[in-house]
Design a protein around this motif. Sequence first.
Motif, PDB file in Angstrom:
ATOM      1  N   PRO B 153     -33.700 -39.951 -51.951  1.00  0.00           N
ATOM      2  CA  PRO B 153     -33.924 -38.610 -52.386  1.00  0.00           C
ATOM      3  C   PRO B 153     -35.207 -37.839 -51.529  1.00  0.00           C
ATOM      4  O   PRO B 153     -35.713 -38.381 -50.538  1.00  0.00           O
ATOM      5  N   LEU B 154     -35.326 -36.547 -52.023  1.00  0.00           N
ATOM      6  CA  LEU B 154     -36.279 -35.835 -51.263  1.00  0.00           C
ATOM      7  C   LEU B 154     -37.809 -36.400 -51.541  1.00  0.00           C
ATOM      8  O   LEU B 154     -38.658 -36.604 -50.506  1.00  0.00           O
ATOM      9  N   ASP B 197     -27.822 -28.136 -56.625  1.00  0.00           N
ATOM     10  CA  ASP B 197     -27.834 -27.856 -55.161  1.00  0.00           C
ATOM     11  C   ASP B 197     -28.833 -28.729 -54.604  1.00  0.00           C
ATOM     12  O   ASP B 197     -29.902 -28.528 -54.174  1.00  0.00           O
ATOM     13  N   THR B 198     -28.072 -29.810 -54.139  1.00  0.00           N
ATOM     14  CA  THR B 198     -28.827 -30.723 -53.608  1.00  0.00           C
ATOM     15  C   THR B 198     -29.155 -30.685 -52.126  1.00  0.00           C
ATOM     16  O   THR B 198     -28.175 -30.392 -51.347  1.00  0.00           O
ATOM     17  N   GLN B 199     -30.056 -30.649 -51.704  1.00  0.00           N
ATOM     18  CA  GLN B 199     -30.722 -30.409 -50.271  1.00  0.00           C
ATOM     19  C   GLN B 199     -30.132 -31.843 -49.539  1.00  0.00           C
ATOM     20  O   GLN B 199     -29.936 -31.970 -48.412  1.00  0.00           O
ATOM     21  N   GLN B 200     -30.332 -32.936 -50.434  1.00  0.00           N
ATOM     22  CA  GLN B 200     -30.233 -34.148 -49.798  1.00  0.00           C
ATOM     23  C   GLN B 200     -28.858 -34.493 -49.867  1.00  0.00           C
ATOM     24  O   GLN B 200     -28.234 -34.340 -50.897  1.00  0.00           O
ATOM     25  N   LYS B 201     -28.356 -35.541 -49.125  1.00  0.00           N
ATOM     26  CA  LYS B 201     -27.168 -36.255 -49.360  1.00  0.00           C
ATOM     27  C   LYS B 201     -27.043 -37.152 -50.512  1.00  0.00           C
ATOM     28  O   LYS B 201     -28.097 -37.912 -50.907  1.00  0.00           O
ATOM     29  N   LEU B 202     -26.157 -36.604 -51.275  1.00  0.00           N
ATOM     30  CA  LEU B 202     -26.195 -37.399 -52.833  1.00  0.00           C
ATOM     31  C   LEU B 202     -24.798 -37.939 -52.822  1.00  0.00           C
ATOM     32  O   LEU B 202     -23.857 -36.953 -52.977  1.00  0.00           O
ATOM     33  N   THR B 203     -24.428 -39.203 -53.270  1.00  0.00           N
ATOM     34  CA  THR B 203     -22.952 -39.464 -53.438  1.00  0.00           C
ATOM     35  C   THR B 203     -22.955 -40.239 -54.770  1.00  0.00           C
ATOM     36  O   THR B 203     -23.492 -41.525 -54.783  1.00  0.00           O
TER      37      THR B 203
END
Lengths: 178, 272
Positions: B153-154, B197-203
């Motif tokens: 996470p951020l 709107d995820t800035q971070q890679k989220l799977t």
Amino acid sequence: MKEVFQDLYHKYHQDVFQFLFYMVKDRSLAEDLVQEVYVKVLKSYHNFKGESSEKTWLISIARHIAIDYFRKQKRKQKRIIGSFTVDEKSDWLEDTGKIPEEIAMENEDIRHMYQCLKRCNIDQQTVIILRYIQALSIKETAEVLNWSESKVKTTQHRAIKRLRMQMSKEEEGKKYEE
Amino acid sequence: MKNNENNHEIEKMLNQMPKIQDHQDEEELFKKVQQQLQRTQNKQRNRKVWTIPAMTTAAVMLIAVILISVITNQNPTADMAQDMENSSEESASSEDTGTPSHELKMMSPEENDASRDAESSPLPEMDKSAPRSISGLQIGMTYDEVIKEIGSPLEYEDTENQRSLKYSTEGYGIKLQFKKNSQTVNEFTFIPRYLQDTQQKLTIHPLFLRQKIEGIRTMLGGPMNEESVSCFENTTCEEYTYKLNSKDRIVVRTSWNKEDIEFIKLLRQEHQ
């Protein structure tokens, strides 16, 4: 079935027809509706309990058929008029403007009265027709309408009053015209 | 006095209204009436003729529904023994926290009887969109295992037994609840509106990104058992419970408008 029809026809046909005629104010329409009256009567004759006289029973059926017809007309009218506001509660019926031949032949007073009768609401008209044109008693009228006798009396009273007002109003109007 | 006189006059005039006679021929009128009567009777007969096939169809469909439910119910009993062996932690306790849950997809709504529910439930053949463990997330994972699975996470924030993960600047979109005195996660909470709107890679499984209940419906399928729960400010929200497998549940809570999704939880139904 035919015997029942013949019996009723001979006893009451002209009464029922005249009632319908004054209700809908059109001969050919009354002819159609009187047919419906017989259809309904023959279908439900076995339900007739003899609580009222045959005559008032028949006329009450005729009244229902006339009212059904008015409702259908109103719906049609509404569909045609569409967005225009039609007062749902209004008891007034569209005036075709035509005077039936039978009335047209009468003297001016009668014609005048016939026109003013239209200004009464349906209940008032019905009571006037039943009481004065059909010459039913208060009791019989109450049976036809399924009302109390006192309601018949008050409605009759108001109907006459209204009719009188309408007639004098139009008379005055005429005077001014002259 | 004058009124009464006038009334009387009007009454007299009314009596003079012409008598109206019908000139229709009696025989002809009778024929017309007869025809009309027959027409209405035919209509009625037609109606009766219709009811029989309609009722037959209804009966056939009812039987079909019963057959299907019998067939699907046979699986649970077959799997029962296996299921019982597998789950040592499933005690035979009778009562349960008991949110009436609903199995995924085709399965019929469960009875409230929780022990029966736990034991007799089929090892579900999960449908493609909702695999048995969703995107590899499983109850009992450690924090590191979770992060490996979904991406880091951020930032995160810890409260008692809970870690909130932020993937979008909007807010904390995922909350992990840890089992007491343990490092393992026993409840995942997803808040879709913070995962958009995820800035971070989220799977994560797309299921958890759905913002409308319709989206969940299309993925998990048809009529769900729903329960109204009280929400903030005297409103009610809907809560849908899906059965993921014999132990794990997906709980979807809508907001007061019963459309937007408030949160989606992945949790294990513990027996008390």
